[in-house]
Scaffold this motif. Structure first.
Motif, PDB file in Angstrom:
ATOM      1  N   PRO A  70      42.664  67.785  21.640  1.00  0.00           N
ATOM      2  CA  PRO A  70      41.416  67.900  20.605  1.00  0.00           C
ATOM      3  C   PRO A  70      41.493  66.804  19.420  1.00  0.00           C
ATOM      4  O   PRO A  70      42.443  66.640  18.929  1.00  0.00           O
ATOM      5  N   TYR A 109      31.214  64.540  23.456  1.00  0.00           N
ATOM      6  CA  TYR A 109      32.179  65.440  22.363  1.00  0.00           C
ATOM      7  C   TYR A 109      31.078  65.492  21.077  1.00  0.00           C
ATOM      8  O   TYR A 109      31.396  65.068  20.035  1.00  0.00           O
ATOM      9  N   HIS A 145      30.649  67.401  18.950  1.00  0.00           N
ATOM     10  CA  HIS A 145      31.054  68.315  17.890  1.00  0.00           C
ATOM     11  C   HIS A 145      32.030  67.494  17.049  1.00  0.00           C
ATOM     12  O   HIS A 145      32.659  67.811  15.824  1.00  0.00           O
ATOM     13  N   THR A 184      26.898  72.644  23.508  1.00  0.00           N
ATOM     14  CA  THR A 184      28.036  72.253  24.154  1.00  0.00           C
ATOM     15  C   THR A 184      29.334  73.095  23.681  1.00  0.00           C
ATOM     16  O   THR A 184      29.020  73.243  22.377  1.00  0.00           O
ATOM     17  N   THR A 205      33.166  73.985  22.855  1.00  0.00           N
ATOM     18  CA  THR A 205      34.635  73.728  22.817  1.00  0.00           C
ATOM     19  C   THR A 205      35.465  74.791  23.103  1.00  0.00           C
ATOM     20  O   THR A 205      35.306  75.763  22.197  1.00  0.00           O
ATOM     21  N   GLN A 208      38.933  76.500  23.506  1.00  0.00           N
ATOM     22  CA  GLN A 208      40.624  75.951  23.110  1.00  0.00           C
ATOM     23  C   GLN A 208      41.362  77.309  23.382  1.00  0.00           C
ATOM     24  O   GLN A 208      41.139  78.464  23.127  1.00  0.00           O
ATOM     25  N   LEU A 238      35.593  71.648  27.725  1.00  0.00           N
ATOM     26  CA  LEU A 238      34.311  71.623  27.213  1.00  0.00           C
ATOM     27  C   LEU A 238      33.283  72.121  28.454  1.00  0.00           C
ATOM     28  O   LEU A 238      33.497  71.750  29.520  1.00  0.00           O
ATOM     29  N   TYR A 260      29.281  72.544  29.136  1.00  0.00           N
ATOM     30  CA  TYR A 260      27.936  72.062  28.669  1.00  0.00           C
ATOM     31  C   TYR A 260      26.801  72.857  29.284  1.00  0.00           C
ATOM     32  O   TYR A 260      26.938  72.975  30.595  1.00  0.00           O
ATOM     33  N   PHE A 268      30.658  75.740  18.985  1.00  0.00           N
ATOM     34  CA  PHE A 268      29.550  75.264  19.870  1.00  0.00           C
ATOM     35  C   PHE A 268      28.733  74.243  18.693  1.00  0.00           C
ATOM     36  O   PHE A 268      28.726  74.501  17.470  1.00  0.00           O
ATOM     37  N   CYS A 304      23.262  69.129  24.045  1.00  0.00           N
ATOM     38  CA  CYS A 304      23.754  68.980  25.547  1.00  0.00           C
ATOM     39  C   CYS A 304      23.129  67.736  26.050  1.00  0.00           C
ATOM     40  O   CYS A 304      21.855  67.630  26.290  1.00  0.00           O
TER      41      CYS A 304
END
Length: 259
Positions: free
Chosen positions: A62, A88, A90, A162, A164, A166, A173, A175, A208, A212
């Motif tokens: 990340p 990416y 974000h 999108t 993310t 973790q 990720l 989408y 998020f 997208c």
């Protein structure tokens, strides 16, 4: 072409909670940033000499802020910004460049960068810009719901975004276009292998952004994806580390490949 410099984290006086990636092809400038950004507490600092190596790093761990030059070999900053803002969205992007405005015409901002800084840049000014970019990061956080439940809610609302995701396994990720998962990425995996890897994670942290921009690689409806995940989990049994032999379900590798 400038020789590649190995990327390594910069130690900090406090535990690093965020990661900064600096992309610069000039070795002397990169060394200056690596040494000077030790004062950026709370950050682990990674470096790359060009956009191609930066993308490789982004696939592996990340990153919370990206700082990049524009003129670089292999993959320049313009292409890097385009790819990062698509894959990416974000990650806030700060551009540092020796080009004047008549040369870059604010194109990096049009491509997705949040700020352009002119070289030479005072390190204190750059650190302030990095902190501001993190604070302004337009990310939503979802807690208290499973990933499957979140995806069902997004499907009902027909959201394009999108996610993310973790977990202890790493960062993935997802989408979504109008509530359907159209692509997924986890490290070097994309499409079906990545989506089934991510969907089997337990209790992940999820953030998020409502955008997208990727092409569709997954056509399977969300309900079928979630059903396949249930089959995978059943086949793994109560202990995921015990492997597929622990359960009586179908071979997970067949489901993971989208077959």
């Amino acid at each position: 072409m400038t020789a590649s410099s190995p990327s390594r984290p910069v130690p900090s006086h406090q535990a690093a909670t965020r990661t900064l990636l600096v992309v610069e092809d000039d070795r002397a400038t990169l060394s200056l940033y690596r040494a000077g950004l030790k004062g950026l507490e709370g950050f682990k600092v990674l470096t790359a000499p060009d956009g191609s190596e930066a993308m490789a790093l982004l696939r592996q761990e990340p990153v919370h802020v990206l700082v990049t030059d524009l003129n670089m070999p292999v993959m320049d900053g313009f292409n890097l910004i385009t790819k990062v803002s698509r894959l990416y969205p974000h990650i806030p992007i700060i551009v540092m460049t020796g080009l004047d405005e008549n040369q870059h015409l604010n194109t990096p901002l049009d491509l997705g960068a949040v700020r352009i800084l002119s070289k030479p840049i005072r390190l204190g000014f750059l650190m302030d810009a990095i902190r501001t970019a993190v604070q302004a990061e337009p990310v939503g956080v979802i807690r208290g719901l499973s990933l499957g439940s979140i995806l069902q809610l997004l499907a009902w609302e027909k959201k394009s975004c999108t996610l993310t995701v973790q977990s202890e396994a790493g960062m993935g990720l997802l989408y979504l276009n109008r509530g359907e998962v159209i692509h997924a990425a986890f490290r070097d995996q994309e499409g079906f292998p990545a989506v089934y890897e991510i969907l089997t994670w337990n209790h992940p942290d999820i953030e998020f952004v409502e955008t997208c921009r990727v092409e569709r690689t997954i056509d399977t409806p969300l309900t079928e994806l979630l059903l396949n995940v249930a089959i995978i989990n059943d086949s793994l049994g109560p202990d995921p580390d015990s492997g597929p032999e622990a359960g009586m379900g179908p071979d997970p590798s067949a489901v993971r490949s989208g077959i």
